[in-house]
Design a protein around this motif. Sequence first.
Motif, short mmCIF file in Angstrom:
data_model
loop_
_atom_site.label_atom_id
_atom_site.label_comp_id
_atom_site.label_asym_id
_atom_site.label_seq_id
_atom_site.Cartn_x
_atom_site.Cartn_y
_atom_site.Cartn_z
N VAL A 169 68.36 -85.80 -16.54
CA VAL A 169 67.52 -84.61 -16.30
C VAL A 169 67.12 -84.60 -14.83
O VAL A 169 66.66 -85.63 -14.32
CB VAL A 169 66.26 -84.63 -17.19
N HIS A 170 67.33 -83.47 -14.16
CA HIS A 170 67.08 -83.44 -12.71
C HIS A 170 66.24 -82.21 -12.35
O HIS A 170 66.45 -81.12 -12.91
CB HIS A 170 68.43 -83.38 -11.98
N GLY A 171 65.28 -82.41 -11.44
CA GLY A 171 64.35 -81.35 -11.08
C GLY A 171 64.50 -80.93 -9.63
O GLY A 171 64.71 -81.79 -8.75
N PHE A 172 64.38 -79.62 -9.40
CA PHE A 172 64.54 -79.05 -8.06
C PHE A 172 63.34 -78.16 -7.76
O PHE A 172 62.95 -77.33 -8.61
CB PHE A 172 65.84 -78.23 -8.00
N THR A 173 62.77 -78.32 -6.59
CA THR A 173 61.59 -77.55 -6.20
C THR A 173 62.00 -76.44 -5.24
O THR A 173 62.79 -76.66 -4.32
CB THR A 173 60.55 -78.48 -5.55
N TYR A 174 61.47 -75.24 -5.49
CA TYR A 174 61.85 -74.05 -4.74
C TYR A 174 61.06 -73.96 -3.45
O TYR A 174 59.83 -74.10 -3.46
CB TYR A 174 61.60 -72.82 -5.61
N ASP A 175 61.79 -73.73 -2.32
CA ASP A 175 61.13 -73.46 -1.04
C ASP A 175 61.29 -71.96 -0.78
O ASP A 175 62.35 -71.51 -0.34
CB ASP A 175 61.78 -74.27 0.08
N PRO A 176 60.26 -71.15 -1.09
CA PRO A 176 60.40 -69.69 -0.97
C PRO A 176 60.62 -69.22 0.47
O PRO A 176 61.16 -68.14 0.70
CB PRO A 176 59.09 -69.14 -1.54
N SER A 177 60.25 -70.07 1.43
CA SER A 177 60.39 -69.62 2.84
C SER A 177 61.87 -69.49 3.22
O SER A 177 62.23 -68.72 4.10
CB SER A 177 59.70 -70.61 3.78
N ILE A 178 62.74 -70.27 2.55
CA ILE A 178 64.17 -70.12 2.86
C ILE A 178 64.99 -69.85 1.59
O ILE A 178 66.21 -69.82 1.62
CB ILE A 178 64.73 -71.37 3.59
N ARG B 210 62.78 -89.68 -16.13
CA ARG B 210 62.68 -90.46 -17.37
C ARG B 210 61.29 -90.26 -17.96
O ARG B 210 60.29 -90.35 -17.24
CB ARG B 210 62.90 -91.96 -17.10
N ILE B 211 61.20 -89.95 -19.24
CA ILE B 211 59.88 -89.78 -19.88
C ILE B 211 59.42 -91.14 -20.40
O ILE B 211 60.19 -91.86 -21.05
CB ILE B 211 59.96 -88.73 -21.02
N PRO B 212 58.20 -91.58 -20.05
CA PRO B 212 57.71 -92.88 -20.54
C PRO B 212 57.78 -92.97 -22.07
O PRO B 212 57.53 -91.97 -22.77
CB PRO B 212 56.25 -92.91 -20.05
N GLN C 149 67.70 -86.58 -23.21
CA GLN C 149 68.38 -87.02 -21.99
C GLN C 149 67.45 -87.83 -21.08
O GLN C 149 67.90 -88.64 -20.27
CB GLN C 149 68.94 -85.81 -21.23
N ALA C 150 66.14 -87.59 -21.20
CA ALA C 150 65.16 -88.32 -20.36
C ALA C 150 64.62 -89.55 -21.09
O ALA C 150 63.72 -90.23 -20.59
CB ALA C 150 64.01 -87.39 -19.98
N GLY C 151 65.15 -89.84 -22.30
CA GLY C 151 64.72 -91.02 -23.05
C GLY C 151 63.68 -90.74 -24.11
O GLY C 151 63.15 -91.66 -24.74
N GLY C 152 63.36 -89.48 -24.33
CA GLY C 152 62.34 -89.10 -25.32
C GLY C 152 62.96 -88.70 -26.65
O GLY C 152 64.12 -89.05 -26.95
N LYS C 153 62.19 -87.92 -27.44
CA LYS C 153 62.64 -87.58 -28.79
C LYS C 153 62.10 -86.20 -29.16
O LYS C 153 61.07 -85.77 -28.63
CB LYS C 153 62.13 -88.65 -29.76
N ALA C 154 62.80 -85.53 -30.07
CA ALA C 154 62.32 -84.21 -30.54
C ALA C 154 62.77 -84.02 -31.98
O ALA C 154 63.96 -84.11 -32.30
CB ALA C 154 62.88 -83.08 -29.67
N THR C 155 61.79 -83.80 -32.89
CA THR C 155 62.12 -83.60 -34.30
C THR C 155 61.30 -82.45 -34.87
O THR C 155 60.38 -81.95 -34.22
CB THR C 155 61.79 -84.87 -35.13
#
Length: 339
Positions: free
Chosen positions: A180-189, A200-202, A290-296
């Motif tokens: 899982v990958h995160g991207f931060t938006y730079d609105p100036s460009i 990774r989720i603890p 994908q980050a090591g967590g769970k969902a049910t």
Amino acid sequence: MSQLITLDEFIISKQAEHPESTGELNQIFAAIKLAAKVLNREINKAGLVDVIGSSGIENVQGEQQQKLDVFANDKVKAALMARGHVAGMASEEEDSFVAFEDPYSQSGKYVVLTDPLDGSSNIDVNVSIGTIFSVYRRKSPLNSPVVLEDFLQPGNQQVAAGYVIFGSSTMLVYTTGSGVHGFTYDPSIGVFYLSHENIRIPDQGQIYSVNEGNYLKFPQGVKRYLKYCQEIVPEENRPYTSRYIGSLVADFHRNLLKGGLYMYPSYANAPNGKLRLLYECNPLAWMAEQAGGKATDGHQRILDIEPTELHQRVPYYIGSHNMVEKVESFLQEFPGGAE
Ligand code: P6P
């Protein structure tokens, strides 16, 4: 000094790990990125222009459509249609799926399911909201209109999933099955930069997110679990902290980074809970895993649920692996409904 890597460059670099991928997913991400930029602009000036408030229309969910809901749905649809690799779309804001009619789109291999603006009731009070997306390979033959079965696929068939969160900053977070990958938006460009690689989720967190206003209606196991969270057991960092924003994307994003559990249980007048399997629960469930967590749904893995309806709802427990397993154990030990 962190490197400046853009979303496009990162996806291309990851492609080297998947030579079988033909770059078509890049086009889909380009559409989502474009829609995110347009939405970011509108959301950031929402108080100044006539996009706040209800559209006066009730959607298929029976919920009042906000003006920005409609705007977001139209922009995501337009961006996806313009790229040809997507043959159709299903959305929280559309009664049925939308088959893209032009021949270029009909040759597309993918379908996209989306909640174009989750948490929209928070728009008017300036609280974080988000766009959720889920991408599948179509099952029907190419160069023909998509059919319902293209959208009714279990979450374990997703090829890409992610969300855009419009918060104190705007971020795009996604998975294609390689973390899982995160991207931060730079609105100036107008660029999304890599800011959170391989999130990774603890396994264990100290935050739980639920609408406790529904406490009296919750199943016994959930009630017992909430009392467990509130017990004073310092050596286990209990009591936990309760944090509920009312925007699934915002609550999920915080729990993903810090550890925690989000719950939307079933209860008497909502036997399947509130959240929609296909375009809310499945994409975030894949990201959690994908980050090591769970969902049910309290008993079975969300990603293995065979969908039967486009807007079907499921009870939802997602977040830190150990916390999901803990609430499941309470649901198993105390199977009763609300008393
Ligand atoms: P309630 C927003 O409508 C949403 O789908 C999620 O984003 C959010 O977590 C949940 O519903 C809030 O629902 O019933 O607690 O207000």
